[in-house]
Design an enzyme around this catalytic site. Structure first.
Site, mmCIF file in Angstrom:
data_model
loop_
_atom_site.group_PDB
_atom_site.id
_atom_site.type_symbol
_atom_site.label_atom_id
_atom_site.label_comp_id
_atom_site.label_asym_id
_atom_site.label_seq_id
_atom_site.Cartn_x
_atom_site.Cartn_y
_atom_site.Cartn_z
ATOM 1 N N SER A 118 0.774 -1.285 0.091
ATOM 2 C CA SER A 118 0.059 0.074 0.088
ATOM 3 C C SER A 118 0.852 1.425 -0.157
ATOM 4 C CB SER A 118 -0.740 0.088 1.252
ATOM 5 O OG SER A 118 -1.295 -1.248 1.906
ATOM 6 N N HIS A 129 -1.949 -2.657 -6.512
ATOM 7 C CA HIS A 129 -2.544 -2.320 -5.070
ATOM 8 C C HIS A 129 -4.065 -2.273 -5.192
ATOM 9 C CE1 HIS A 129 -3.073 0.921 -1.600
ATOM 10 N NE2 HIS A 129 -3.423 -0.351 -1.315
ATOM 11 N N GLU A 178 -4.812 0.501 -8.174
ATOM 12 C CA GLU A 178 -3.574 1.159 -8.263
ATOM 13 C C GLU A 178 -2.729 0.410 -9.094
ATOM 14 O OE1 GLU A 178 -3.365 5.305 -5.303
ATOM 15 O OE2 GLU A 178 -2.835 3.187 -4.546
ATOM 16 N N ASN A 224 -3.406 6.654 -0.555
ATOM 17 C CA ASN A 224 -3.240 6.776 0.658
ATOM 18 C C ASN A 224 -2.454 8.013 1.013
ATOM 19 O OD1 ASN A 224 -4.413 4.337 1.440
ATOM 20 N ND2 ASN A 224 -2.602 3.113 1.277
#
Ligand code: 3HC
Length: 707
Positions: A409, A430, A442, A480
């Site tokens: 992540s 991801h 992602e 994130n």
């Protein structure tokens, strides 16, 4: 007789005394001004031809038509408008048959409803999905559908925007018949039946609709409760209710409501989301053919690995799941089996699909069984040492040409790739938890990643029904990284005087399904604490740090799973704010000498959204995201950003760089370290540029822009 030029949008043809109009505007026969003008003219030509006794409309390509051209939305109306074209069809003295295949959505179904008879071919899906775009049927759909189905069914179809299969359409009266033949032949067949008197062609506008107060009241209550933030479903209901009026009054009422929604932010947000979902596929590597992949392996039998294995199985792949700890293999296997059963129950898998998926799945602790896999996805815990060690082993085990992907992540994919002798085959994939449900992936492209590895990842994600977004390497990639700043803004608001329940309520009223503190409770406060602890050593000393979450964790309150966090839980259901957590907040404010300020819901949303936008702007400046629209896609499909708001970058354009800069400069008076104006925002203000303008150019098309 055929009449068509290579660029023709319609082709006119005759078959005896039947005139045929073929819609031909790839990819989806969208009824923009050019096509609807061509249909209008073709209809007129056949009307004027004394040898023609009936007219058939059908579509070339995969679909009859996807409806109005969504790219035209927000632009001035150009004549002939769709309602004008459809009125002429309905008033046509010669019977007009719509022969439908593939899909007939929105304006396309409205066109068919204005014809005098509708024939479908098997596999057809029809629908009026306008509410999903923040609109209502604006070319007579809300008036003509109830004339065929009755009010109750029309309310259901129009206010939900759902697809209707051919069989249901027949039963509901939308279709007059289904003929198993190519659409052209089905149309001719139906037209012949009309001319011979075996079938009756009806002018829809001449029909009447009975009142149905009970259905209307029930629908109004249901919609207000289910989607209180959305205007379109209730306006659509109002439009359907107008079907009990004389047709021209109803049509005028419907068009007025449609134009009102067309001018609204809800429409702008939902249309932006529609194009964002499709725009992310435009990447620099797009013309490079992907590698073939059939056999996949997933390493790690935790929640992520199980979810990824499930989505791959649903996608039709052969999957080996490897869980290194032999005593956990059984649990991982059972979790995948349970997920597949859930997919069957939700209709994501057919009975046959479920049985096939189960036979394509194996689970073991034997890493060397992945030797023949075409693509391996690592989903072990977030530890660089563990990941590099694993990638070193995979490099030795896997066949040449196998792609090695990491589901990290936030860790550095370049460093992971460097643990192998084939960094060109290494990429980040991801997924978001639960991976078999969440649509975002992602695709993290490292320095050495080969272009065909990127296109393979995109092709895989699309096949799984996901929304892949290309991201560069940085801590937290796109999503994130932005989430961290959003969370920090919320934590600072809490310290500065807003209660966590107020913050959550404000963001939920904005449209998030859950506010940030409710999300923390759900995810587990201990998980976030572990990440903070890991990052503590590298955190700048000047950074403002809220200890509230740590202090709550110190009580053993980890959120929903322990029954207490920011909120109290009974059997997993929140029963209200946790007074103990509130005490911790108050004590911390006192310890820091902070006098609580008052924040309105608008202040709360403004701060959290501005923090997201500022970080997203930096993500664009650094080239981590290709375009603003990619950021919107990340937020919409991975982080629960309200779809009708379109995403943070669309919001940024609606707010404007000037206001955003003013806000950041005001907030910075209290915390200049956190609140900094990104240089790109200043340039945008100076050059009067919008984020939407950055979506165009070689990497995308205008469709990525806000309309
Ligand atoms: N207008 C303009 N472009 C459209 C379009 C439309 N109505 N529908 C699809 N497209 C474009 C897509 O953006 C995509 O373009 P791209 O390749 O350049 O990215 C291309 O057509 C192919 O679309 P998909 O990738 O979605 O192809 P699929 O085969 O997966 O799906 C579809 C096809 C089922 C038709 C799906 O595109 C769809 O559901 N489209 C939207 C249908 C819709 O909402 N229609 C209602 C429009 S509103 C209306 O009609 C108003 C009226 O009441 C006045």
């Amino acid at each position: 007789m055929k009449d068509a030029s290579p660029q023709a949008l319609v082709e006119i043809e005759t078959d005896g005394d039947i005139g045929l109009i073929r819609l031909s505007k790839p990819p989806v026969n969208a009824l923009g001004v050019a096509l609807r003008g061509a249909v209008h003219a073709a209809h007129q030509t056949l009307q004027d031809d004394p040898a023609i006794r009936a007219i058939v409309l059908y579509g070339a390509g995969r679909f009859f038509s996807a409806g109005a051209d969504i790219k035209d939305f927000g632009k001035a109306d150009v004549e002939p408008t769709l309602p004008q074209v459809l009125k002429a069809l309905n008033n046509s003295p010669k019977p007009v048959v719509a022969a439908l295949h593939g899909v007939a959505f929105g304006g396309a179904l409205e066109l068919a409803l204005a014809c005098h008879l509708r024939v479908g071919v098997p596999g057809l899906r029809v629908g009026l999905p306008e509410v999903k775009l923040g609109l209502l049927p604006g070319a007579g759909g809300a008036q003509r559908l109830p004339r065929l189905t009755g009010l109750s069914r029309a309310i259901d179809i129009i206010c939900s925007g759902r697809d209707v299969a051919a069989e249901e359409a027949l039963e509901a009266g939308i279709l007059d018949l289904i003929i198993d033949a190519p659409a052209r032949d089905a149309g001719i067949d139906a037209a012949r039946q009309v001319l011979s008197g075996t079938l009756t062609a009806l002018q829809t506008d001449s029909l009447q609709v009975a009142e149905d107060d009970a259905s209307v009241t029930a629908a109004r209550q249901r919609l207000a409760a289910k989607r209180p933030a959305l205007a379109a479903p209730l306006k659509a209901l109002e439009a359907v209710c107008a079907a009990t009026l004389p047709i021209d009054e109803g049509l005028a009422r419907e068009r007025g409501l449609f134009m009102g929604l067309m001018a609204g932010e809800e429409r702008a947000g939902l249309v932006h989301a529609f194009f964002a979902e499709r725009a992310t596929g435009r990447i620099p590597e797009q013309d490079v053919p992907p590698r073939d992949i059939a056999q996949l392996a997933v390493i790690g039998g935790g929640t992520m690995g199980v979810g990824i294995a499930t989505t791959l199985l649903i996608g039709g792949y052969e999957v080996r799941l490897i869980e290194a700890q032999s005593d956990r293999v059984g649990a991982a296997q059972e979790a995948v089996t349970a997920n597949l059963a859930g997919a069957l129950k939700r209709g994501k898998l057919s009975e046959a699909g479920h049985a096939a998926a189960s036979t394509r799945f194996t689970c073991s602790d034997a890493l060397d069984t992945v030797a023949e896999a075409d693509l391996v996805i690592e989903a072990i815990f977030e530890d660089m040492g563990a990941k590099t060690a694993l990638f070193g082993r995979l490099d030795a085990i896997c066949k040449p040409g196998a792609i090695l992907a990491t589901n990290t992540s936030y860790l550095d994919v370049n460093e992971i790739a460097a643990a192998t002798a084939r960094p060109e085959d290494v990429i980040g994939l991801h997924f978001f938890s639960p991976a078999h449900i969440m649509r975002l992936v992602e695709v993290v492209v490292a320095d050495a990643t080969a272009p065909e590895v990127v296109t393979t990842a995109f092709a895989l994600a699309r096949k799984l029904g996901k929304v892949p977004v290309r991201a560069g390497v940085c801590d937290g990639f796109i999503g994130n990284r932005i989430l961290t700043q959003y969370r920090r803004a919320a934590d600072y608001l809490l310290l500065d005087g807003a209660d966590f329940a107020e913050i959550d309520a404000a963001l939920e009223a904005f449209g998030f399904a859950m506010g940030p503190f409710a999300v923390s409770d759900l995810a587990g406060l201990d998980i976030a604490k572990a990440t903070r602890d890991r990052k503590a050593a590298t955190r700048p000393a000047s950074e403002r740090y809220s200890r509230v979450a740590d202090l709550i964790c110190d009580q053993g309150w980890y959120g929903r799973k322990t029954g207490q966090g920011y909120y109290l839980y009974d059997n997993g259901k929140a029963t209200g704010p946790n007074p103990g957590a509130m005490e911790i907040v108050k004590a911390e404010r006192q310890a820091l000498g902070l006098r609580p300020q008052r924040f309105t819901p608008d202040d709360i949303v403004a701060r959290c959204l501005t923090a997201m936008i500022a970080e997203a702007t930096r993500v664009i400046e650094e080239g981590i995201a290709l375009r603003p629209v990619d950021i919107d896609a990340v937020e919409l499909f991975g982080y629960g950003f309200p779809r009708h708001r379109g995403g943070p970058m669309l919001q940024a354009d609606l707010i404007g760089p000037e206001t955003l800069i003013q806000r950041i400069e005001t907030y910075a008076k209290d915390d200049p370290q956190f609140w900094q104006v990104p240089a790109l925002l200043r340039r945008m203000q100076r050059d009067k540029r919008s984020f939407a303008e950055m979506n165009s150019g070689p990497k995308t098309t205008e469709k990525g822009q806000a309309s």
